[in-house]
Design a protein around this motif. Structure first.
Motif, PDB file in Angstrom:
ATOM      1  N   ASN A 147       0.960   8.289  11.229  1.00 40.37           N
ATOM      2  CA  ASN A 147      -0.098   8.004  10.262  1.00 40.37           C
ATOM      3  C   ASN A 147      -0.412   9.240   9.419  1.00 40.37           C
ATOM      4  O   ASN A 147      -0.841   9.121   8.278  1.00 40.37           O
ATOM      5  CB  ASN A 147      -1.357   7.486  10.964  1.00 40.37           C
ATOM      6  CG  ASN A 147      -2.217   6.673  10.037  1.00 40.37           C
ATOM      7  OD1 ASN A 147      -1.718   5.880   9.262  1.00 40.37           O
ATOM      8  ND2 ASN A 147      -3.510   6.871  10.118  1.00 40.37           N
ATOM      9  N   ARG A 150       1.898   9.083   6.649  1.00 41.47           N
ATOM     10  CA  ARG A 150       1.407   8.068   5.714  1.00 41.47           C
ATOM     11  C   ARG A 150       0.307   8.644   4.817  1.00 41.47           C
ATOM     12  O   ARG A 150       0.304   8.431   3.600  1.00 41.47           O
ATOM     13  CB  ARG A 150       0.870   6.890   6.527  1.00 41.47           C
ATOM     14  CG  ARG A 150       0.312   5.763   5.731  1.00 41.47           C
ATOM     15  CD  ARG A 150      -0.124   4.666   6.705  1.00 41.47           C
ATOM     16  NE  ARG A 150      -0.778   3.591   6.027  1.00 41.47           N
ATOM     17  CZ  ARG A 150      -1.833   2.953   6.472  1.00 41.47           C
ATOM     18  NH1 ARG A 150      -2.356   3.279   7.639  1.00 41.47           N
ATOM     19  NH2 ARG A 150      -2.374   1.979   5.797  1.00 41.47           N
ATOM     20  N   THR A 153       1.777  10.894   2.256  1.00 42.13           N
ATOM     21  CA  THR A 153       2.371  10.104   1.173  1.00 42.13           C
ATOM     22  C   THR A 153       1.294   9.669   0.187  1.00 42.13           C
ATOM     23  O   THR A 153       1.500   9.724  -1.028  1.00 42.13           O
ATOM     24  CB  THR A 153       3.090   8.866   1.753  1.00 42.13           C
ATOM     25  OG1 THR A 153       4.043   9.292   2.712  1.00 42.13           O
ATOM     26  CG2 THR A 153       3.781   8.071   0.669  1.00 42.13           C
ATOM     27  N   TRP A 154       0.137   9.272   0.704  1.00 48.94           N
ATOM     28  CA  TRP A 154      -0.966   8.891  -0.176  1.00 48.94           C
ATOM     29  C   TRP A 154      -1.457  10.088  -0.983  1.00 48.94           C
ATOM     30  O   TRP A 154      -1.834   9.948  -2.139  1.00 48.94           O
ATOM     31  CB  TRP A 154      -2.130   8.325   0.625  1.00 48.94           C
ATOM     32  CG  TRP A 154      -1.885   6.986   1.217  1.00 48.94           C
ATOM     33  CD1 TRP A 154      -0.861   6.125   0.938  1.00 48.94           C
ATOM     34  CD2 TRP A 154      -2.695   6.342   2.189  1.00 48.94           C
ATOM     35  NE1 TRP A 154      -0.973   4.990   1.689  1.00 48.94           N
ATOM     36  CE2 TRP A 154      -2.099   5.094   2.466  1.00 48.94           C
ATOM     37  CE3 TRP A 154      -3.846   6.692   2.861  1.00 48.94           C
ATOM     38  CZ2 TRP A 154      -2.635   4.203   3.373  1.00 48.94           C
ATOM     39  CZ3 TRP A 154      -4.376   5.794   3.766  1.00 48.94           C
ATOM     40  CH2 TRP A 154      -3.780   4.567   4.015  1.00 48.94           C
ATOM     41  N   ALA A 159       2.472   4.840  -2.897  1.00 45.42           N
ATOM     42  CA  ALA A 159       2.177   3.718  -1.994  1.00 45.42           C
ATOM     43  C   ALA A 159       0.673   3.465  -1.872  1.00 45.42           C
ATOM     44  O   ALA A 159       0.161   3.286  -0.779  1.00 45.42           O
ATOM     45  CB  ALA A 159       2.799   3.954  -0.627  1.00 45.42           C
ATOM     46  N   ALA A 164       1.450  -2.216  -0.433  1.00 48.38           N
ATOM     47  CA  ALA A 164       2.108  -1.037   0.146  1.00 48.38           C
ATOM     48  C   ALA A 164       1.288  -0.465   1.297  1.00 48.38           C
ATOM     49  O   ALA A 164       1.847  -0.012   2.302  1.00 48.38           O
ATOM     50  CB  ALA A 164       2.336   0.019  -0.927  1.00 48.38           C
ATOM     51  N   ILE A 165      -0.032  -0.489   1.175  1.00 47.75           N
ATOM     52  CA  ILE A 165      -0.895   0.012   2.252  1.00 47.75           C
ATOM     53  C   ILE A 165      -0.759  -0.865   3.490  1.00 47.75           C
ATOM     54  O   ILE A 165      -0.681  -0.362   4.616  1.00 47.75           O
ATOM     55  CB  ILE A 165      -2.361   0.093   1.766  1.00 47.75           C
ATOM     56  CG1 ILE A 165      -2.514   1.228   0.767  1.00 47.75           C
ATOM     57  CG2 ILE A 165      -3.312   0.272   2.925  1.00 47.75           C
ATOM     58  CD1 ILE A 165      -3.859   1.283   0.083  1.00 47.75           C
ATOM     59  N   ARG A 167       1.877  -2.826   4.264  1.00 45.19           N
ATOM     60  CA  ARG A 167       3.228  -2.623   4.811  1.00 45.19           C
ATOM     61  C   ARG A 167       3.327  -1.314   5.575  1.00 45.19           C
ATOM     62  O   ARG A 167       3.848  -1.264   6.695  1.00 45.19           O
ATOM     63  CB  ARG A 167       4.255  -2.618   3.675  1.00 45.19           C
ATOM     64  CG  ARG A 167       4.947  -3.922   3.445  1.00 45.19           C
ATOM     65  CD  ARG A 167       6.182  -3.782   2.553  1.00 45.19           C
ATOM     66  NE  ARG A 167       6.065  -2.836   1.457  1.00 45.19           N
ATOM     67  CZ  ARG A 167       5.571  -3.127   0.255  1.00 45.19           C
ATOM     68  NH1 ARG A 167       5.130  -4.327  -0.002  1.00 45.19           N
ATOM     69  NH2 ARG A 167       5.521  -2.208  -0.684  1.00 45.19           N
ATOM     70  N   SER A 168       2.823  -0.237   4.985  1.00 42.43           N
ATOM     71  CA  SER A 168       2.921   1.069   5.653  1.00 42.43           C
ATOM     72  C   SER A 168       2.058   1.116   6.909  1.00 42.43           C
ATOM     73  O   SER A 168       2.403   1.770   7.891  1.00 42.43           O
ATOM     74  CB  SER A 168       2.547   2.194   4.692  1.00 42.43           C
ATOM     75  OG  SER A 168       1.189   2.116   4.328  1.00 42.43           O
ATOM     76  N   ALA A 171       3.986  -0.668   9.539  1.00 42.97           N
ATOM     77  CA  ALA A 171       5.158   0.159   9.868  1.00 42.97           C
ATOM     78  C   ALA A 171       4.755   1.316  10.780  1.00 42.97           C
ATOM     79  O   ALA A 171       5.476   1.649  11.733  1.00 42.97           O
ATOM     80  CB  ALA A 171       5.795   0.689   8.586  1.00 42.97           C
ATOM     81  N   VAL A 172       3.610   1.919  10.525  1.00 40.33           N
ATOM     82  CA  VAL A 172       3.116   3.007  11.375  1.00 40.33           C
ATOM     83  C   VAL A 172       2.857   2.500  12.788  1.00 40.33           C
ATOM     84  O   VAL A 172       3.212   3.153  13.774  1.00 40.33           O
ATOM     85  CB  VAL A 172       1.845   3.648  10.765  1.00 40.33           C
ATOM     86  CG1 VAL A 172       1.084   4.465  11.782  1.00 40.33           C
ATOM     87  CG2 VAL A 172       2.209   4.509   9.579  1.00 40.33           C
TER      88      VAL A 172
END
Length: 186
Positions: A147, A150, A153-154, A159, A164-165, A167-168, A171-172
């Motif tokens: 995370n 993540r 990345t933000w 994303a 996208a939030i 999905r990520s 995924a996390v």
């Protein structure tokens, strides 16, 4: 726009040339009203207030609306993920500080927290308990790491759309559980 500039300039000139007249005008009306010639007169009203100011504030607070609480919002992966990121960070750092303090105090207190006794204690546990203990310790670590990537990345501005939030976020969760289970079986 042009009319506002003209009104401001004329008021500035008036203030410089006749300051007493300007003060009396300001006390009666706003500059825009003076410039446009729309001066309204209202009588001044005041009340004699003998109440305690703290009581007035308390009464005003009772009339304010109550802010919505988390219980009325639909749970979303974005805010749940951010909350768990903070919780896992506090849990990991708290565990580290607690362990480090216990390790430093162990010779004084007569505890055996050196590496050899920790290996022996872990070796005496049944296999299922070892896997469960290692997964319990690995999950907050893997979640916080994944995370954290993540969030980085933000921070780069990527994303940030709702799909996208979502999905990520999932995924996390998936990567964290998978990597925690993998670390537990090592």
């Amino acid at each position: 726009m042009f009319s506002q500039k003209v009104a401001q300039q004329s008021l500035r000139r008036l203030a410089v040339q006749q300051p007493n007249l300007m003060q009396s005008m300001v006390m009666r009306a706003s500059p825009a009203a003076i410039a446009l010639g729309n001066v309204q007169k209202r009588p001044v009203t005041s009340t004699s207030n003998t109440e305690d100011p703290t009581q007035i504030l308390a009464k005003q607070r009772l009339n304010r609306p109550v802010a919505p609480h988390l219980s009325i919002y639909k749970p979303q992966i974005g805010w749940i993920g951010s909350s768990l990121h903070r919780i896992s960070g506090v849990a990991l750092s708290g565990t580290l500080y607690l362990w480090a303090t216990a390790y430093l105090a162990s010779p004084t207190l007569g505890w055996h927290l050196e590496s050899a006794s920790m290996v022996a204690a872990m070796g005496a546990l049944p296999v299922a308990a070892k896997i469960l203990l290692k997964a319990t310790l690995a999950l907050p670590f893997t979640y916080h790491c994944m995370n954290g990537l993540r969030h980085l990345t933000w921070d780069l501005g990527r994303a940030l759309s709702n799909p996208a939030i979502i999905r990520s976020g999932w995924a996390v969760v998936g990567l964290s559980v998978t990597s925690a289970v993998a670390l537990a079986f090592i």
